[in-house]
Structures are given as structure tokens and as C-alpha cells.
Design an enzyme around this catalytic site. Structure first.
Site, mmCIF file in Angstrom:
data_model
loop_
_atom_site.group_PDB
_atom_site.id
_atom_site.type_symbol
_atom_site.label_atom_id
_atom_site.label_comp_id
_atom_site.label_asym_id
_atom_site.label_seq_id
_atom_site.Cartn_x
_atom_site.Cartn_y
_atom_site.Cartn_z
ATOM 1 N NE ARG A 147 -1.494 2.282 3.414
ATOM 2 C CZ ARG A 147 -2.181 2.854 4.736
ATOM 3 N NH1 ARG A 147 -3.680 3.068 4.532
ATOM 4 N NH2 ARG A 147 -2.004 3.796 5.069
ATOM 5 C CG ASP A 210 -7.155 3.728 3.413
ATOM 6 O OD1 ASP A 210 -7.816 3.952 3.143
ATOM 7 O OD2 ASP A 210 -6.632 3.663 4.384
ATOM 8 C CG HIS A 212 -8.449 7.297 6.013
ATOM 9 N ND1 HIS A 212 -8.389 7.565 7.470
ATOM 10 C CD2 HIS A 212 -7.771 5.618 7.152
ATOM 11 C CE1 HIS A 212 -8.411 7.588 8.918
ATOM 12 N NE2 HIS A 212 -7.546 5.969 8.402
ATOM 13 C CD GLU A 236 -8.302 0.633 3.059
ATOM 14 O OE1 GLU A 236 -7.449 0.131 2.887
ATOM 15 O OE2 GLU A 236 -8.986 0.805 4.786
ATOM 16 C CD GLU A 339 -3.967 -2.466 6.763
ATOM 17 O OE1 GLU A 339 -5.796 -2.970 6.875
ATOM 18 O OE2 GLU A 339 -3.636 -1.289 7.129
ATOM 19 C CD1 TRP A 402 -7.347 12.250 10.036
ATOM 20 C CD2 TRP A 402 -7.800 9.920 10.732
ATOM 21 N NE1 TRP A 402 -5.997 10.842 9.869
ATOM 22 C CE2 TRP A 402 -6.468 10.117 10.825
ATOM 23 C CE3 TRP A 402 -8.690 8.990 11.155
ATOM 24 C CZ2 TRP A 402 -6.122 8.683 10.763
ATOM 25 C CZ3 TRP A 402 -7.893 7.684 11.404
ATOM 26 C CH2 TRP A 402 -6.686 7.358 11.238
#
Ligand code: KDG
Ligand code: MG
Length: 402
Positions: A147, A210, A212, A236, A339, A402
């Protein structure tokens, strides 16, 4: 066999972990991970006040019934605190059953479907050059899936990239720190990273990213489409977890595979997404999604739609959840990837682990049950310290995801 006692152990070797230990009249005990990053004490209270009194005297082999007792038997059901507590109880009961029957957990849930578990590493850097170097170092360690997260010019700090030289750790001791964000700068920068990564490391390494939770649906659709030439293993949390309809827009515009659900906690967060085939990888971890009993159902439902697992595995889940995940990953057919964000070495002062990394994969030994243990005398050496995940604002001060 009867459950005679249960206790919650809170310890903080470099970061907080909450562990449930269930003991029986035959001397066998089981462990469950009850860690919810930044909200640890809420789960402690839920377990101590509302669950442990109801566990005493029960038959630990009745796992399905216990699951429904703590899920359906709570009128105020679902949610991360509740489902983390339910998961801790469930995993501890599976651990007891494995030990009592003298067999590893994977044998209780179907037996091995594979010999080893493909894992992905984290690589990050303050800019593209630094991230390229970090990805190369993970490939040199043997990882076949990485990642990649990078700092963005003009944004003070970015998700997944540490401020100094210390390894990236999401929660920080004390109260929540503020970080700042601008989606436009991020969206323009990320495709450049993946272009360079493919030019440098070729097509074979699996690359993941990611977001997020930070894009709107149309932004996420654009990002997924612009990343298409670089053939990501997955993108992701491209939209916030609660905005499930947002995934439809991404799907309409791109073939980049989508992973979602590290903040989900029941099948009901996933069911419509599965039926409509709006995503590809299940992120909900055993430790937050009601344990093995519930994830077996989620994974089975996903398998109908050719959706695979890719469980969350950050440092904020304890070695108990990592071991449970590895047993699960070995056993089910529709495993995708796991992960793996290694804990700091000091964590092994408290937890005895039975898994190790070997050339891109994790392997786990065949100890009965989970195979992970906790040293309670060592655990008390590391008392709980309050820690928070950051909060995030746009540069004009608006409160953001966040
Ligand atoms: O506690 C929050 C972390 O678990 C999360 O930020 C990590 O997004 C994460 C990931 O994919 O590992
Ligand atoms: Mg994530």
C-alpha cells in the site's frame, strides 16, 4: 465445561490494547481482542458492566447461541463499541473450543484452503521520491503487495504519512491532534505517484491505496478512473463508509477494484452493496465485526457475489485479532489479501505470537485454538494511556473526515 470468570486486561506497550480473557472450570481459557482505537475504555465498560455478568456459568461451546445472546439479546444493538465487545467474546470462545479439542482454529471453520496468507505492507513517504524508496524497501523485504501513501505538496500532513522518522501510528497519546486537508491537491497528485511506481517496479507487484474516506462520490469516481491505467489491487475507502450509495457512482465510471468497510460492524452495512456488486473486498475486521461467527456469515454472503476478504490489520488491532484473521484467511475459499502492519517489538513483551512473515505471506503454527497468549504480569508494566486518532479540517477550518 462452564465459564467461571472473565476479565478485561488493558495494557499499553507502545499503544493501548484491550484483551478479554474468559476462564473455565477445566482450566482452559480463551482470549479475545476488544481494542477500539481511541475509544478503548468504552468497550471495557461495555464488557465489564453488561457482558461478563451474563457469561458466568454458560457453556463455552455454545458459540452460536452466545453470539445471538450478546447481539440480539441487547435491544441497543450494533455499533462499533457493542460489536467490538461481541467480537472479543466470540473469539475467546473459539479459542477455548480449539484448545479443548486440541486443534488449531482453522480446523474448526473448514480446515485449510491454502498453506499461507498473502499480506500487504504499508509504504509511505513525505513526497513521491520518498514513497518510491519506501515501496522498494518493502519489495526487498519480500512483499508482493504494497500500500502506497504519499505526502502532498501544499498539505501540512497527509493520512498514512508520519510527521517524523518514527513508524506511522494512527493514534497519538493525549487529546486529538488536528491535521489539515485539501482534496483538490490530493486528487491531482496521487495518479503521479502510481505512474512512477509502475514505471519503477513494473506490473507484477500488487499496489494498493487508501483514500481514507476523503472523497465525494464524483471525486472518488474521477480518482478511480484516473488510477485505472496503473491497475491497482484496490482503492480503499474512496468515499466515507456511511455513504454507501456513493460506491454506485464509482462503479459507473471505473474498473478499479474497491475495498470498503474497516469502519463497518455488521452484515447490514454490507448486504445491499454485495447484492448490487458495488465493491470487491471486505475490510471489516474480526475484532470490530462481531468476531469469527459473524464474519463467517459475511464472507459466505460475499462469496455468492465473488467478493473476497481483505481484512483490516493495522497496529490498533492486537495480535489476538491478527491470529484470528490468519486462521480465518487460511480457511475460507474467498480470501483475497490480509493487511499486515507489524506491531512494535515491545508488543511481544506482553503477547506471545505464533505467526511470522515469510516471503510475501504470513504463516501460522498449529498450536490449538488461536495460538496467541498474553503475559498478565508483563501487561501491568504498561498502564493505559489516553490516546486519540487525529481530527481533520480543511485549510479554511471546516471540520472534515479524517
Ligand atoms: O484506527 C484507525 C486505523 O486503523 C486506520 O486509520 C488504518 O485506514 C487504516 C488502514 O487501512 O489500515
Ligand atoms: Mg484504511
Amino acid at each position: 465445561m462452564k465459564i467461571t470468570s472473565a476479565k478485561v486486561i488493558v495494557t499499553s506497550p507502545s499503544r493501548n490494547f484491550v484483551t478479554l480473557k474468559i476462564e473455565t472450570d477445566e482450566g482452559i481459557y480463551g482470549l479475545g481482542d476488544a481494542t477500539l482505537n481511541g475509544r478503548e475504555k468504552a468497550v471495557v465498560a461495555y464488557l465489564e458492566e453488561h457482558c461478563i455478568p451474563m457469561l458466568i456459568g454458560r457453556d463455552p461451546f455454545q458459540i452460536e447461541d452466545s453470539w445471538y445472546l450478546f447481539y440480539r439479546g441487547a435491544y441497543w444493538r450494533r455499533g462499533p463499541v457493542t460489536m467490538t465487545a461481541v467480537a472479543a467474546i466470540d473469539v475467546a470462545l473459539w479459542d477455548i473450543k480449539g484448545k479443548a479439542l486440541n486443534t488449531p482454529l482453522y480446523n474448526l471453520i473448514g480446515g485449510k484452503s491454502r498453506e499461507k496468507v498473502m499480506v500487504y505492507a504499508h509504504a509511505n513517504g513525505k513526497d513521491i521520491e520518498a514513497t518510491l524508496g519506501a515501496v522498494g524497501r518493502e519489495i526487498d523485504k519480500g512483499f508482493i503487495a504494497v500500500r502506497a501513501q504519499t505526502g502532498i505538496p501544499g498539505i501540512i500532513d497527509t493520512y498514512g504519512v508520519p510527521k517524523g522518522d518514527a513508524p506511522y501510528e494512527p493514534a497519538v497519546r493525549g487529546l486529538a491532534q488536528e491535521s489539515f486537508w485539501e482534496t483538490e491537491k490530493y486528487m491531482n497528485h496521487v495518479p503521479k505517484l502510481f505512474k512512477r511506481l509502475r514505471e519503477t517496479y513494473g506490473e507484477d507487484v500488487h499496489l494498493l491505496h487508501d483514500v481514507h474516506h476523503r472523497c465525494t462520490p464524483i471525486e472518488a469516481a474521477r480518482l478511480a478512473r484516473e488510477l485505472e491505467p496503473y491497475h491497482l489491487f484496490w482503492l480503499e475507502d474512496a468515499v466515507a463508509g456511511e455513504l454507501q450509495e456513493g460506491l454506485r457512482l464509482i462503479r459507473n465510471h471505473s474498473t478499479t477494484p474497491i475495498a470498503i468497510g474497516e469502519v463497518f460492524n455488521t452484515i447490514y452495512d454490507y448486504s445491499a452493496l454485495m447484492v448490487e456488486q458495488l465493491f470487491d473486498y471486505i475490510r471489516m475486521p474480526i475484532g470490530h465485526g462481531g468476531g469469527i461467527t459473524h464474519l463467517l456469515k459475511v464472507a459466505a454472503f460475499g462469496s455468492v457475489y465473488h467478493i473476497k476478504t481483505g481484512f483490516h490489520g493495522p497496529t490498533d488491532l492486537s495480535p489476538v485479532t491478527m491470529a484470528a484473521a490468519l486462521h480465518f484467511d487460511l480457511a475460507i475459499n474467498n480470501f483475497g489479501i490480509q493487511e499486515y502492519m507489524p506491531h512494535q517489538a515491545i508488543v511481544n513483551d506482553v503477547f506471545k505470537i505464533n505467526y511470522k512473515f515469510d516471503k510475501g505471506y504470513m504463516i501460522i503454527d498449529d498450536s490449538p485454538g488461536l495460538g496467541v497468549d498474553i503475559d498478565e504480569a508483563k501487561a501491568v508494566k504498561y498502564p493505559y494511556e489516553r490516546a486519540y486518532l487525529p481530527i481533520n479540517r480543511k485549510t479554511d477550518g471546516t471540520m472534515f473526515h479524517w
